[in-house]
Motif scaffolding. Structure first.
Motif, short mmCIF file in Angstrom:
data_model
loop_
_atom_site.label_atom_id
_atom_site.label_comp_id
_atom_site.label_asym_id
_atom_site.label_seq_id
_atom_site.Cartn_x
_atom_site.Cartn_y
_atom_site.Cartn_z
N PHE A 187 -4.60 1.20 10.86
CA PHE A 187 -4.90 2.57 11.28
C PHE A 187 -4.77 2.66 12.80
O PHE A 187 -5.02 1.69 13.51
N GLY B 23 -3.81 11.90 -1.51
CA GLY B 23 -4.97 11.02 -1.35
C GLY B 23 -5.35 10.89 0.11
O GLY B 23 -6.53 10.89 0.48
N ILE C 5 0.84 -1.20 0.00
CA ILE C 5 0.00 0.00 0.00
C ILE C 5 0.87 1.25 0.00
O ILE C 5 0.57 2.24 -0.64
C1 LIG Z 1 -5.01 -2.24 4.19
C2 LIG Z 1 -4.82 -0.76 4.24
C3 LIG Z 1 -4.24 -0.21 5.35
C4 LIG Z 1 -4.06 1.16 5.44
N1 LIG Z 1 -3.49 1.65 6.57
C5 LIG Z 1 -3.30 3.00 6.65
C6 LIG Z 1 -2.70 3.58 7.79
O1 LIG Z 1 -2.27 2.89 8.72
N2 LIG Z 1 -2.58 4.90 7.82
C7 LIG Z 1 -3.00 5.72 6.79
O2 LIG Z 1 -2.88 6.93 6.88
N3 LIG Z 1 -3.57 5.19 5.71
C8 LIG Z 1 -3.73 3.86 5.61
N4 LIG Z 1 -4.31 3.36 4.48
C9 LIG Z 1 -4.77 4.29 3.44
C10 LIG Z 1 -3.65 4.60 2.48
O3 LIG Z 1 -2.68 5.36 3.12
C11 LIG Z 1 -4.21 5.35 1.30
O4 LIG Z 1 -3.23 5.31 0.36
C12 LIG Z 1 -4.58 6.81 1.46
O5 LIG Z 1 -5.49 7.01 2.51
C13 LIG Z 1 -5.23 7.38 0.21
O6 LIG Z 1 -4.25 7.63 -0.73
P1 LIG Z 1 -4.42 7.18 -2.21
O7 LIG Z 1 -3.32 7.85 -2.96
O8 LIG Z 1 -4.48 5.73 -2.29
O9 LIG Z 1 -5.79 7.90 -2.61
P2 LIG Z 1 -7.03 7.38 -3.44
O10 LIG Z 1 -7.57 6.15 -2.85
O11 LIG Z 1 -6.74 7.36 -4.88
O12 LIG Z 1 -8.03 8.57 -3.16
C14 LIG Z 1 -8.58 8.81 -1.88
C15 LIG Z 1 -9.49 10.01 -1.93
O13 LIG Z 1 -8.74 11.20 -2.14
C16 LIG Z 1 -9.13 11.87 -3.32
N5 LIG Z 1 -7.91 12.41 -3.88
C17 LIG Z 1 -6.78 11.72 -4.17
N6 LIG Z 1 -5.82 12.58 -4.57
C18 LIG Z 1 -6.36 13.80 -4.55
C19 LIG Z 1 -5.85 15.09 -4.84
N7 LIG Z 1 -4.60 15.30 -5.22
N8 LIG Z 1 -6.68 16.13 -4.69
C20 LIG Z 1 -7.94 15.96 -4.28
N9 LIG Z 1 -8.46 14.78 -3.98
C21 LIG Z 1 -7.69 13.70 -4.11
C22 LIG Z 1 -9.83 10.81 -4.14
O14 LIG Z 1 -10.75 11.38 -5.01
C23 LIG Z 1 -10.49 9.99 -3.07
O15 LIG Z 1 -11.66 10.60 -2.64
C24 LIG Z 1 -4.48 2.00 4.37
C25 LIG Z 1 -5.06 1.45 3.24
C26 LIG Z 1 -5.22 0.09 3.14
C27 LIG Z 1 -5.84 -0.49 1.91
#
Ligand SMILES: Cc1cc2nc3c(=O)[nH]c(=O)nc-3n(C[C@H](O)[C@H](O)[C@H](O)COP(=O)(O)OP(=O)(O)OC[C@H]3O[C@@H](n4cnc5c(N)ncnc54)[C@H](O)[C@@H]3O)c2cc1C
Lengths: 777, 287
Positions: B193, B114, B106
């Motif tokens: 989390f 994000g 991840i």
């Molecule tokens: C199993 C698992 C465990 C996790 N554990 C943690 C943890 O311990 N701590 C933690 O913080 N996170 C955790 N996460 C979440 C992870 O960090 C995600 O990557 C993060 O929350 C979202 O980032 P992304 O780039 O994947 O965004 P996306 O999933 O692509 O988007 C998330 C949201 O943000 C919006 N978005 C994305 N980029 C922008 C931008 N530039 N401007 C405006 N809106 C935008 C999208 O439209 C969407 O609504 C976990 C996820 C998983 C699947």
């Protein structure tokens, strides 16, 4: 027996090469021309009447081929419910689940309709368009509340939520409690979540018009039984249906049952004459695959001044869920497993199996034995606490000593045979575990930690597991004209390494290595009878069958060779796949030459009037269960400020009888123990008061991951079972049986300065924090 | 658990991305690493008609370190933060926090933008942004603006972002080399989390008194919090056991977490105190 050649060796698993190279073939890897995909419409209500189902909008969605409800499937089925899969007259037939719900839904996730479309995504879109008019009904969530006269009913038409009540009882329980010097009461809530194999359920149904044959590829633990039930439900004969389990990515019990989805899929395929696939997604597994879940135990124990058990009595309330697809073996095992490796002079347990508006419960790895062991270990810890005795000492005083083996209890297994501990040395298992964890030195470690404000605890848990359930398993050993050795069996591989074990058992008789033997399993086309994978049984039952078949083929090879070489069998030896005249290396015949000889030449007589072929089909019918013993000793540290729990040292000592492959056995024990750690500390399938599931993703339902698994130290004690020709005992479930008892005891011990009592698992940090806070105030 | 139908676009400029978002009248969503958004689609709790993939916007990928601080482009991945040796001195608190984010796979995909936009109350990055008084630069159809972290997070999965806006960068103020800091998190399993986490830092004056104390709490409210009451306990004091004990009590007193299926509010309330205590001990090199 001469010195074994491959049995007992750490042979690498034959299964692993293809899997690691990506050449595994799981149900979802199967693709057929014209294949459609299914999605099920499932109830969002824990309990509701179904007034009307409108499938029009769903049917009209482009890409949708059909939407079937109960009414649509009924004409193709001999009955609208699944058959109760362990036939019994003790349970009402209407306790089994319907194929698709008709006018009432009784748990969240119950299938009501199935959409068949060009892809799963379209099928899901259409499933969202099926409009169902529900009338929500009061739902029952807690199985204890369910027994109250004013409780909501899990099913409208039933008089009460009590499915069945039974008793396990022997000895003079009144006398045991009358004058006994000491009594204690133990109330427990046990929770074991679901199965959660990496691969969920899934199936593909394919109909061959020319052969008039339906093939169901299913990720199942019981191919032959699935075929039998489908024959009955669909009015088919053996030639018209084949069931194949391809590679199966784990089952843990949840695939040891025919599911409504498999039936619906088969009917859909026959109706549409198109291959149809359904792959369970994780949410469906949470909602609609069987779980083990909740048991409430209320026990009273009487004991003497030395901590010896005199009598044990009480009640067990088991959450059955809304339906009973198979039987009540789970609470039954729990009730007969309590005495485990101990001498209990008198016992009386009232068991009530109660329906609730949740998905059905059925055995998950351990099958009631973990709950039974936990109950007993909590009782023994309570006795030790009451008498200020050492916990290991109390156990030594109550364990069945080796010289009393076989030890027959008055309890009966569900097959009716006595619960009889056949072999083993329980005190020795315990002693080995105590030694490995340096039990003697623990008090000093604990004191030293206290000085630094750290809280260490140690716990011990014993448990036996009845393994090798019958009635039989089958095995064919065949040496083909190529000289290649093949094994066919009704046993079911699902990740345990059973193919390797069977190959070793067979290879032993021909003096070859295991990788010279091909094992074909999980296919009703290759062997007529089979029972499948459950109850830690396959090395015992299929292993013995293959052993007997290999012996028979070996004997024939030698006879044929003796005839061809014009010598006596006693002058021959079989090794490295060759029959040789003793003392004449390089002489004799290869297996291929022997096989060719008994394959016949058209128009000529068979040599020596032998029947054609080198083949034997054998079944092994165990008379009774063979019991494997496990002792776990665990050292933990509790962070009293956060409730965090860390396992510092984990020792497993297990008697699994004779070891066919110690590496595989060790893997099974570690896996089972990890499962037990998950049960003890993490896995929780939550439902709210209205029976809505709360934990339907892996973000909320926590499985153990690599970072939480300590190094698990495994030691073996090999006491061969007298009940089968190989001397083996089952091991698939053993690891999870004693785990919770040992882990919870260790946590409780760590908190002994605060006097915390733990009577429930999983023990989460938040819960533990609450217990510590309560004990401190 | 298959995604609902949607349109997909992969613009090559920020203005194009903004125009695409605007054209769908609130029904379009940016796609970054997909680690939060795609599961939401699979669970069908979100079904935007258009996904605007930001992966080709190279200008959002940069980590800039200047005298003014650290600027993280919205598309910077967790992995890139952990791999950037400069950040270990330029912003060690950020690195310490990101080490707790999720798992290997991840972290290879998830982005800071994000995470900020997703606004999970238990996520590390939003907590760091609030603790460090970060500024969030965004661009929408009516132009660019800068939002203070304290005003950005408005509730669980709710932010001050408008539907046509994308985050372009997160600006963390300059980090003095001698700053003392600590990050402590309690999660059920590594990478989960946070049940509760605390981020703290302060500077020391010549007399070893704490100045400019900042204390952030993660996972104990509907958004990440600055705990001003705890900062008041720390400022102008020597950080010793007795001040830390007061800070612990003040942290617990400052929050009022709700009960949820995994824990009581009371547990999280106590836990944040312990996390603040441990973070401060780390910062002050005590114990
Ligand atoms: C199993 C698992 C465990 C996790 N554990 C943690 C943890 O311990 N701590 C933690 O913080 N996170 C955790 N996460 C979440 C992870 O960090 C995600 O990557 C993060 O929350 C979202 O980032 P992304 O780039 O994947 O965004 P996306 O999933 O692509 O988007 C998330 C949201 O943000 C919006 N978005 C994305 N980029 C922008 C931008 N530039 N401007 C405006 N809106 C935008 C999208 O439209 C969407 O609504 C976990 C996820 C998983 C699947």
């Amino acid at each position: 027996m001469t010195k074994p050649h491959t049995i007992g060796k750490r042979v690498l698993r034959l299964e692993d090469g293809p899997l690691i190279r990506g050449r595994g073939r799981f149900v979802d890897d199967l693709k057929f021309a014209g294949m459609l995909e299914a999605s099920f419409v499932r109830s969002p209500h824990a309990h509701a009447a179904v007034r009307h189902i409108d499938t029009d909008a769903a049917r009209r969605l482009p890409g949708v081929h059909a939407v079937f409800t109960c009414a649509d499937l009924a004409p193709a089925l001999t009955q609208e419910r699944l058959p109760l899969q362990f036939r019994t007259d003790q349970l009402p037939a209407d306790c089994a689940p319907p194929v698709l719900a008709k006018d009432e839904v009784a748990y969240v996730g119950e299938p009501i309709a199935v959409v068949i479309a060009q892809s799963r995504a379209v099928a899901e879109d259409a499933a969202g368009l099926v409009a169902i008019d529900y009338e929500p009904l009061a739902a029952i969530s807690d199985c204890r509340v369910a027994l109250r006269p004013d409780a909501p009913l899990a099913h409208r038409a039933k008089p009460s939520n009590l499915l069945i009540e039974f008793r396990q009882s022997y000895g003079d329980i009144a006398a045991a409690f009358g004058p006994a010097p000491h009594h204690a009461r133990v109330n427990l809530k046990q929770h074991r979540g679901g199965a959660h194999s990496i691969e969920g359920r899934g199936a593909v149904a394919v109909y061959d018009l020319n052969e008039d044959r339906l093939t169901l590829w299913s990720s199942t633990q019981l191919a032959h039984e699935v075929r039998a039930f489908l024959m009955r439900l669909l009015r088919l004969d053996e030639n018209q249906i084949r069931v194949v389990a391809p590679d199966v990515g784990g089952g843990f019990g949840a695939k040891f049952v025919l599911y409504p989805e498999e039936v619906a899929l088969a009917v859909a395929c026959l109706r549409l004459r198109r291959p149809v696939k359904w792959i369970e997604d994780r949410r469906e597994h949470f909602l609609a695959a069987v779980q083990e879940r909740d048991q409430y135990w209320d026990l009273e124990v009487s004991f003497d001044d030395e901590g010896r058990l005199l009598g044990l009595r009480g009640e067990l309330i088991h959450d059955q869920g809304a339906y009973t697809p198979q039987g009540i073996n789970l609470p039954y095992n729990a009730s007969t497993g309590v005495t485990g490796p101990y001498i209990v002079p008198a016992y009386d347990l009232r068991v009530r199996v109660v329906e609730t508006n949740k998905v059905a419960t059925m055995p998950v790895r351990g099958a009631g034995y973990p709950e039974a062991a936990f109950a007993m270990e909590r009782v023994l810890d309570r006795i030790a606490g009451a008498l200020h005795l050492d916990r290991a000492q109390v156990r030594r005083r109550n364990l069945v000593p080796a010289e009393k083996m076989p030890y027959v209890t008055p309890l009966k297994t569900r097959a009716g045979s006595p619960v009889a501990l056949d072999s083993g040395d329980f005190p020795r298992c315990l002693a080995m575990a105590l030694e490995a964890i340096d039990y003697a030195g623990f008090a000093e470690r604990q004191r030293a930690a206290w000085v630094k404000g750290r809280y260490l605890g140690i716990g011990i848990g014993n448990g036996v597991k009845g393994t090798g359930r019958g009635p039989f398993e089958s095995g064919i050993v065949r040496i083909g004209r190529s000289g290649h050795i093949s094994v066919y069996t009704g046993a079911m591989p699902m990740g345990q390494g059973i193919k390797t074990a069977l190959a070793q058992i067979c290879a032993e008789q021909f003096g070859v290595t295991a990788d010279n033997v091909t094992v074909v399993a999980g296919d009703t086309a290759v062997i007529p009878h089979g029972q499948g994978g459950f109850a830690s049984r396959q090395t015992i039952t299929a292993g013995s069958a293959v052993h007997l078949a290999a012996l028979a083929v070996r004997e024939k090879v030698l006879s044929v060779a003796a005839h061809l070489l014009e010598t006596g069998v006693e002058d021959l030896e079989l090794h490295d796949g060759r029959v040789e005249v003793v003392g004449a290396p390089g002489s004799g015949l290869t297996l291929r030459q022997v096989a060719e000889a008994v394959s016949g030449v058209p128009g000529y007589a068979m040599p020596g009037k032998f029947e054609p072929g080198l083949e034997s089909l054998q079944s092994f019918l165990p008379n009774s269960l063979t019991y494997g013993m496990g002792c776990h000793a665990v050292e933990v540290e509790v962070d009293i400020e956060t409730g965090g729990i860390r396992i510092l040292h984990y020792v497993v000592v297990n008697d699994s009888g004779r070891l066919i492959n110690p590496m595989i056995v060790e893997g099974q024990l570690v896996g089972g123990t990890v499962h037990g750690i998950g049960n003890s500390l993490f896995e929780w399938m939550g439902y709210d008061d209205s029976a809505q599931p709360l934990t339907t993703t892996f973000a909320d339902y926590l499985l153990v991951t690599a970072t939480e698994v300590p190094n698990i130290e495994v030691h073996f004690l090999e006491c061969p079972s007298p009940l089968n020709p190989l001397g083996v005992k089952g091991v698939g479930e053993s690891g999870c049986v004693p785990a919770a008892g040992a882990i919870v005891a260790a946590i409780e011990d760590a908190l002994s300065p605060f006097g915390v009592t733990i009577s429930e698992y999983p023990v989460t940090p938040a819960r533990l924090f609450g217990l510590i806070a309560a004990a401190r105030s | 658990m298959k995604l609902p139908p949607f349109e997909y676009a992969c613009p090559t400029s920020i203005s194009e991305a903004v125009a695409l978002l605007a054209s769908h009248g609130g029904d379009a969503k940016p796609l970054a690493g997909g680690q939060s958004l795609v599961p939401m689609l699979a669970f069908r709790v979100a079904s935007p008609s258009l996904l605007v993939d930001l992966r080709k916007l190279a200008e959002l990928r940069q980590i800039r370190i200047t005298d003014n601080g650290v600027t993280l482009g919205a598309m910077v991945r967790w992995r890139e933060i952990l791999d950037d040796a400069r950040l270990r001195t330029a912003h060690p608190l950020l690195v310490a926090a990101v080490e707790h984010v999720a798992h290997y796979q991840i972290r290879n995909r998830g982005t800071v933008g994000g995470s900020m936009a997703h606004a999970d109350p238990a996520a590390e990055m939003p907590g760091i942004a609030v603790t460090c008084e970060a500024q969030i630069a965004v661009v929408g159809k009516s132009g660019a603006r800068v939002i203070e972290a304290a005003a950005f997070f408005q509730g669980p999965l709710m932010t001050a972002l408008r539907a046509d806006e994308i985050i372009t960068e997160i600006r963390l103020p300059q980090w003095p080399a001698k700053r003392r800091f600590g990050f402590q998190e309690f999660a059920r399993r590594r990478g989960d989390f946070a049940m509760a986490a605390a981020a703290v830092f302060y500077d020391e004056d010549a007399g070893k008194l704490a100045r400019n104390a900042h204390v952030g709490a993660i996972g104990v409210a509907d958004r990440p919090l600055r705990l001003n009451a705890v900062e008041a306990v720390l400022d102008d004091n020597t950080i010793d056991d007795s001040i830390i004990a007061k800070a612990e009590a003040a942290a617990s007193a400052a929050v009022d977490p709700a009960d949820d299926i995994h824990s009581s509010g009371a547990y999280r309330k106590a836990l944040i105190g312990v996390m603040v205590e441990r973070a401060l001990k780390g910062a002050a090199s005590i114990g």
